[in-house]
Enzyme design. Structure first.
Site, PDB file in Angstrom:
ATOM      1  N   ASP A   1      44.280  79.350  34.262  1.00  0.00           N
ATOM      2  CA  ASP A   1      43.520  78.815  33.198  1.00  0.00           C
ATOM      3  C   ASP A   1      44.788  78.260  32.284  1.00  0.00           C
ATOM      4  O   ASP A   1      44.695  78.530  31.019  1.00  0.00           O
ATOM      5  CB  ASP A   1      42.641  79.719  32.310  1.00  0.00           C
ATOM      6  CG  ASP A   1      41.391  79.981  33.247  1.00  0.00           C
ATOM      7  OD1 ASP A   1      41.139  79.625  34.270  1.00  0.00           O
ATOM      8  OD2 ASP A   1      40.672  80.967  32.712  1.00  0.00           O
TER       9      ASP A   1
ATOM     10  N   GLU B   1      38.792  77.570  33.268  1.00  0.00           N
ATOM     11  CA  GLU B   1      37.773  78.229  32.919  1.00  0.00           C
ATOM     12  C   GLU B   1      36.912  76.835  32.205  1.00  0.00           C
ATOM     13  O   GLU B   1      37.476  76.139  31.637  1.00  0.00           O
ATOM     14  CB  GLU B   1      37.922  79.191  31.835  1.00  0.00           C
ATOM     15  CG  GLU B   1      36.396  79.732  31.406  1.00  0.00           C
ATOM     16  CD  GLU B   1      36.732  80.734  30.120  1.00  0.00           C
ATOM     17  OE1 GLU B   1      37.812  81.332  30.114  1.00  0.00           O
ATOM     18  OE2 GLU B   1      35.635  81.181  29.756  1.00  0.00           O
TER      19      GLU B   1
ATOM     20  N   LYS C   1      35.993  77.660  37.372  1.00  0.00           N
ATOM     21  CA  LYS C   1      35.358  79.172  37.273  1.00  0.00           C
ATOM     22  C   LYS C   1      34.643  78.921  35.893  1.00  0.00           C
ATOM     23  O   LYS C   1      35.210  78.607  34.804  1.00  0.00           O
ATOM     24  CB  LYS C   1      36.230  80.044  37.398  1.00  0.00           C
ATOM     25  CG  LYS C   1      37.285  80.181  36.430  1.00  0.00           C
ATOM     26  CD  LYS C   1      38.179  81.552  36.637  1.00  0.00           C
ATOM     27  CE  LYS C   1      39.081  81.826  35.609  1.00  0.00           C
ATOM     28  NZ  LYS C   1      38.641  81.871  34.164  1.00  0.00           N
TER      29      LYS C   1
ATOM     30  N   LYS D   1      35.292  84.719  33.384  1.00  0.00           N
ATOM     31  CA  LYS D   1      36.463  85.025  32.993  1.00  0.00           C
ATOM     32  C   LYS D   1      37.365  85.269  34.557  1.00  0.00           C
ATOM     33  O   LYS D   1      38.529  85.199  34.680  1.00  0.00           O
ATOM     34  CB  LYS D   1      36.461  86.308  32.368  1.00  0.00           C
ATOM     35  CG  LYS D   1      35.810  86.076  30.932  1.00  0.00           C
ATOM     36  CD  LYS D   1      36.386  85.214  30.085  1.00  0.00           C
ATOM     37  CE  LYS D   1      35.552  84.972  28.739  1.00  0.00           C
ATOM     38  NZ  LYS D   1      35.912  83.432  28.013  1.00  0.00           N
TER      39      LYS D   1
ATOM     40  N   VAL E   1      46.980  82.640  31.743  1.00  0.00           N
ATOM     41  CA  VAL E   1      46.334  83.157  30.302  1.00  0.00           C
ATOM     42  C   VAL E   1      44.926  83.411  30.432  1.00  0.00           C
ATOM     43  O   VAL E   1      44.288  82.856  31.258  1.00  0.00           O
ATOM     44  CB  VAL E   1      46.794  82.009  29.390  1.00  0.00           C
ATOM     45  CG1 VAL E   1      48.386  82.112  29.051  1.00  0.00           C
ATOM     46  CG2 VAL E   1      45.914  80.771  29.335  1.00  0.00           C
ATOM     47  N   THR E   2      44.450  84.218  29.403  1.00  0.00           N
ATOM     48  CA  THR E   2      45.315  85.435  28.759  1.00  0.00           C
ATOM     49  C   THR E   2      45.250  86.529  29.559  1.00  0.00           C
ATOM     50  O   THR E   2      44.219  86.710  30.391  1.00  0.00           O
ATOM     51  CB  THR E   2      44.722  85.631  27.422  1.00  0.00           C
ATOM     52  OG1 THR E   2      43.358  85.796  27.574  1.00  0.00           O
ATOM     53  CG2 THR E   2      44.780  84.141  26.591  1.00  0.00           C
TER      54      THR E   2
ATOM     55  N   CYS F   1      41.246  86.389  31.071  1.00  0.00           N
ATOM     56  CA  CYS F   1      40.798  85.767  32.570  1.00  0.00           C
ATOM     57  C   CYS F   1      41.873  86.462  33.485  1.00  0.00           C
ATOM     58  O   CYS F   1      41.572  86.584  34.634  1.00  0.00           O
ATOM     59  CB  CYS F   1      40.975  84.459  32.448  1.00  0.00           C
ATOM     60  SG  CYS F   1      39.496  83.593  31.478  1.00  0.00           S
TER      61      CYS F   1
END
Ligand code: TIU
Length: 220
Positions: free
Chosen positions: A25, A73, A129, A132, A157-158, A162
């Site tokens: 992410d 995400e 996705k 998370k 991250v973070t 995730c």
């Protein structure tokens, strides 16, 4: 032949035939002003500091020819993959609302793109996705099986959201997981520290952790 990477709580035996990098992410939505992370009231500038290290880690895997997975995400434009309980939470703006970089956390919007320095290139695996974790409602497990992967090196991250969720999902599926300490960041310094500690505790209960330089020196 495996390569012993100095790590916590002990050496990580990296197998060049079975390893892949997972970059979680690294999206504008989390690291730039005006994105989803910012809308939740976070100091996103904390996350920008790791971009060069994540880029160097990606460069190392490209140089070695080892597989790379990038995750985002994101939600479908109609938000049909976003549970009401997730949609109901947020700050001034919610998922799907229009911000300065387009609709927050919506697939294809400018803010949903991975930052240029960490952007995927042809041949790398990109996974959208809705949760998370990287395994929930995605095709990543099949992709990893196709590549014969059973070890995952994590960045992104973070750390405690995730990244940790994805590591725990991977750990339960039998993957050996190594988190690169300075290639991951949280909006909360204390949460990052606690996450690194709890991953490696109890004899690597979730996985191993190491700084990028230890990994680089060992594989080069
Ligand atoms: N809010 C926060 O720390 N993270 C997320 O919402 N998603 C990810 O960690 N990618």
């Amino acid at each position: 032949m495996t390569i012993a990477i100095p790590a916590r709580p002990g050496p990580f035996q990296l197998d060049p035939e079975r390893v892949a990098l997972v970059v979680i992410d690294m999206q504008r939505d989390f690291v730039e002003l005006g994105g989803f992370g910012d809308s939740l009231g976070n100091d996103v500038t904390r996350l920008q500091a790791i971009i060069p290290t994540v880029a160097a880690l990606i460069g190392l895997f490209r140089e070695k020819g080892w597989p790379i997975v990038h995750t985002r995400e994101s939600h479908l434009p109609d938000l049909s993959d976003c549970p009401p309980a997730k949609l109901a939470r947020g700050g001034a703006l919610r998922i799907g609302d229009v911000g300065p970089m387009g609709r927050l956390l919506v697939r294809g919007e400018p803010g949903n793109a991975i930052v240029d320095a960490c952007a995927p290139v042809d041949g790398e695996i990109v996974i959208d996705k809705p949760g998370k974790g990287m395994f929930y409602a995605t095709s990543v497990e099949a992709e990893l099986k196709n590549h014969g992967v059973s070890q995952l090196v994590f960045a992104g991250v973070t750390t405690e959201v995730c990244v940790q969720t994805s590591m725990r999902e991977a750990n339960d599926r039998g993957y050996e997981c190594l988190l690169v300490e300075d290639a991951t960041e949280s909006y909360f310094a204390e949460f990052k520290a606690a996450t690194l500690a709890m991953i490696a505790a109890q004899g690597a209960i979730v996985g191993w952790t190491t700084p990028f330089e230890r990994l680089r020196e060992a594989v080069e």
